[in-house]
Write a protein that holds these residues in place. Structure first.
Motif, PDB file in Angstrom:
ATOM      1  N   ILE A  64      -4.185  -9.005  -5.260  1.00  0.00           N
ATOM      2  CA  ILE A  64      -3.766 -10.187  -6.027  1.00  0.00           C
ATOM      3  C   ILE A  64      -3.476  -9.862  -7.493  1.00  0.00           C
ATOM      4  O   ILE A  64      -2.860 -10.670  -8.178  1.00  0.00           O
ATOM      5  CB  ILE A  64      -4.788 -11.338  -5.928  1.00  0.00           C
ATOM      6  CG1 ILE A  64      -6.129 -10.953  -6.537  1.00  0.00           C
ATOM      7  CG2 ILE A  64      -4.935 -11.817  -4.510  1.00  0.00           C
ATOM      8  CD1 ILE A  64      -7.113 -12.098  -6.637  1.00  0.00           C
ATOM      9  N   SER A  65      -3.859  -8.671  -7.939  1.00  0.00           N
ATOM     10  CA  SER A  65      -3.589  -8.314  -9.332  1.00  0.00           C
ATOM     11  C   SER A  65      -2.097  -8.197  -9.617  1.00  0.00           C
ATOM     12  O   SER A  65      -1.672  -8.305 -10.768  1.00  0.00           O
ATOM     13  CB  SER A  65      -4.292  -7.006  -9.696  1.00  0.00           C
ATOM     14  OG  SER A  65      -3.709  -5.916  -9.026  1.00  0.00           O
ATOM     15  N   THR A  66      -1.287  -7.991  -8.603  1.00  0.00           N
ATOM     16  CA  THR A  66       0.165  -7.880  -8.771  1.00  0.00           C
ATOM     17  C   THR A  66       0.840  -9.243  -8.917  1.00  0.00           C
ATOM     18  O   THR A  66       1.907  -9.344  -9.508  1.00  0.00           O
ATOM     19  CB  THR A  66       0.765  -7.144  -7.555  1.00  0.00           C
ATOM     20  OG1 THR A  66       0.020  -5.955  -7.320  1.00  0.00           O
ATOM     21  CG2 THR A  66       2.209  -6.778  -7.761  1.00  0.00           C
ATOM     22  N   ILE A  67       0.223 -10.272  -8.404  1.00  0.00           N
ATOM     23  CA  ILE A  67       0.849 -11.602  -8.367  1.00  0.00           C
ATOM     24  C   ILE A  67       1.215 -12.140  -9.746  1.00  0.00           C
ATOM     25  O   ILE A  67       2.341 -12.639  -9.922  1.00  0.00           O
ATOM     26  CB  ILE A  67      -0.019 -12.591  -7.563  1.00  0.00           C
ATOM     27  CG1 ILE A  67      -0.053 -12.147  -6.095  1.00  0.00           C
ATOM     28  CG2 ILE A  67       0.496 -14.018  -7.690  1.00  0.00           C
ATOM     29  CD1 ILE A  67      -1.014 -12.929  -5.223  1.00  0.00           C
ATOM     30  N   PRO A  68       0.364 -12.050 -10.765  1.00  0.00           N
ATOM     31  CA  PRO A  68       0.780 -12.558 -12.083  1.00  0.00           C
ATOM     32  C   PRO A  68       2.034 -11.872 -12.627  1.00  0.00           C
ATOM     33  O   PRO A  68       2.890 -12.529 -13.230  1.00  0.00           O
ATOM     34  CB  PRO A  68      -0.435 -12.270 -12.979  1.00  0.00           C
ATOM     35  CG  PRO A  68      -1.589 -12.221 -12.048  1.00  0.00           C
ATOM     36  CD  PRO A  68      -1.044 -11.626 -10.775  1.00  0.00           C
ATOM     37  N   LEU A 122       3.732   3.662  -6.793  1.00  0.00           N
ATOM     38  CA  LEU A 122       2.629   2.857  -6.279  1.00  0.00           C
ATOM     39  C   LEU A 122       2.936   2.345  -4.874  1.00  0.00           C
ATOM     40  O   LEU A 122       2.094   2.401  -3.973  1.00  0.00           O
ATOM     41  CB  LEU A 122       2.357   1.683  -7.219  1.00  0.00           C
ATOM     42  CG  LEU A 122       1.265   0.699  -6.813  1.00  0.00           C
ATOM     43  CD1 LEU A 122      -0.082   1.398  -6.686  1.00  0.00           C
ATOM     44  CD2 LEU A 122       1.190  -0.439  -7.813  1.00  0.00           C
ATOM     45  N   THR A 123       4.150   1.874  -4.667  1.00  0.00           N
ATOM     46  CA  THR A 123       4.563   1.357  -3.361  1.00  0.00           C
ATOM     47  C   THR A 123       4.518   2.455  -2.296  1.00  0.00           C
ATOM     48  O   THR A 123       4.039   2.233  -1.177  1.00  0.00           O
ATOM     49  CB  THR A 123       5.968   0.734  -3.458  1.00  0.00           C
ATOM     50  OG1 THR A 123       5.936  -0.304  -4.438  1.00  0.00           O
ATOM     51  CG2 THR A 123       6.428   0.162  -2.135  1.00  0.00           C
ATOM     52  N   VAL A 179      -0.470  -6.226   2.693  1.00  0.00           N
ATOM     53  CA  VAL A 179      -0.122  -7.308   1.772  1.00  0.00           C
ATOM     54  C   VAL A 179       0.329  -6.724   0.432  1.00  0.00           C
ATOM     55  O   VAL A 179       1.328  -7.157  -0.146  1.00  0.00           O
ATOM     56  CB  VAL A 179      -1.307  -8.286   1.583  1.00  0.00           C
ATOM     57  CG1 VAL A 179      -0.984  -9.335   0.542  1.00  0.00           C
ATOM     58  CG2 VAL A 179      -1.674  -8.938   2.908  1.00  0.00           C
ATOM     59  N   SER A 180      -0.381  -5.705  -0.052  1.00  0.00           N
ATOM     60  CA  SER A 180      -0.001  -5.044  -1.306  1.00  0.00           C
ATOM     61  C   SER A 180       1.396  -4.451  -1.210  1.00  0.00           C
ATOM     62  O   SER A 180       2.168  -4.510  -2.165  1.00  0.00           O
ATOM     63  CB  SER A 180      -0.991  -3.936  -1.658  1.00  0.00           C
ATOM     64  OG  SER A 180      -2.198  -4.458  -2.100  1.00  0.00           O
ATOM     65  N   LEU A 181       1.712  -3.870  -0.063  1.00  0.00           N
ATOM     66  CA  LEU A 181       3.036  -3.277   0.120  1.00  0.00           C
ATOM     67  C   LEU A 181       4.121  -4.330  -0.024  1.00  0.00           C
ATOM     68  O   LEU A 181       5.112  -4.119  -0.736  1.00  0.00           O
ATOM     69  CB  LEU A 181       3.129  -2.590   1.487  1.00  0.00           C
ATOM     70  CG  LEU A 181       4.455  -1.900   1.785  1.00  0.00           C
ATOM     71  CD1 LEU A 181       4.688  -0.737   0.837  1.00  0.00           C
ATOM     72  CD2 LEU A 181       4.485  -1.417   3.227  1.00  0.00           C
ATOM     73  N   VAL A 182       3.931  -5.467   0.609  1.00  0.00           N
ATOM     74  CA  VAL A 182       4.923  -6.549   0.517  1.00  0.00           C
ATOM     75  C   VAL A 182       5.079  -7.008  -0.937  1.00  0.00           C
ATOM     76  O   VAL A 182       6.198  -7.136  -1.442  1.00  0.00           O
ATOM     77  CB  VAL A 182       4.542  -7.731   1.431  1.00  0.00           C
ATOM     78  CG1 VAL A 182       5.431  -8.934   1.168  1.00  0.00           C
ATOM     79  CG2 VAL A 182       4.614  -7.326   2.896  1.00  0.00           C
ATOM     80  N   LEU A 183       3.962  -7.229  -1.616  1.00  0.00           N
ATOM     81  CA  LEU A 183       4.023  -7.694  -3.001  1.00  0.00           C
ATOM     82  C   LEU A 183       4.688  -6.662  -3.909  1.00  0.00           C
ATOM     83  O   LEU A 183       5.505  -7.016  -4.773  1.00  0.00           O
ATOM     84  CB  LEU A 183       2.616  -8.023  -3.510  1.00  0.00           C
ATOM     85  CG  LEU A 183       1.955  -9.237  -2.876  1.00  0.00           C
ATOM     86  CD1 LEU A 183       0.508  -9.355  -3.335  1.00  0.00           C
ATOM     87  CD2 LEU A 183       2.720 -10.517  -3.189  1.00  0.00           C
ATOM     88  N   ASN A 184       4.372  -5.406  -3.729  1.00  0.00           N
ATOM     89  CA  ASN A 184       4.975  -4.372  -4.563  1.00  0.00           C
ATOM     90  C   ASN A 184       6.441  -4.157  -4.234  1.00  0.00           C
ATOM     91  O   ASN A 184       7.229  -3.836  -5.125  1.00  0.00           O
ATOM     92  CB  ASN A 184       4.175  -3.081  -4.473  1.00  0.00           C
ATOM     93  CG  ASN A 184       2.957  -3.143  -5.352  1.00  0.00           C
ATOM     94  OD1 ASN A 184       3.039  -2.944  -6.557  1.00  0.00           O
ATOM     95  ND2 ASN A 184       1.815  -3.448  -4.777  1.00  0.00           N
TER      96      ASN A 184
END
Length: 86
Positions: free
Chosen positions: A17-21, A43-44, A68-73
């Motif tokens: 969730i740190s990527t969301i902002p 990172l991705t 989930v991190s992969l999708v956000l990144n």
């Protein structure tokens, strides 16, 4: 699911969730001049490797949180490439 898995999910969720902002800020401002594409691309790639590692170890917390991190990144990488043109 044991307490170690729950701890892993919680830690992964915090990082995820740190990527969301940052995504929301870029989406609103359309400004990516100060954001490093190289950093987010690296990172991705690393996150994708974590998913493979999680699959090989059959570790659900690693697989879930990193997916989930992969999708956000990937969204962030897309935004950087797309808005860099403007």
């Amino acid at each position: 699911m044991n307490y170690i898995d729950i701890l892993g999910l919680f830690a992964g969720a915090c990082i995820t969730i740190s990527t969301i902002p940052q995504i929301l800020k870029v989406w609103k401002t359309k400004k990516v001049k100060e954001i490093s594409l190289r950093m987010f691309a690296t990172l991705t790639f690393g996150i994708a490797i974590w998913i493979v590692y999680g699959i090989l170890k059959n570790d659900l917390p690693i697989i879930i949180t990193n997916s989930v991190s992969l999708v956000l990144n990937l969204i962030m990488v897309y935004f950087i490439i797309y808005y860099e043109k403007e």
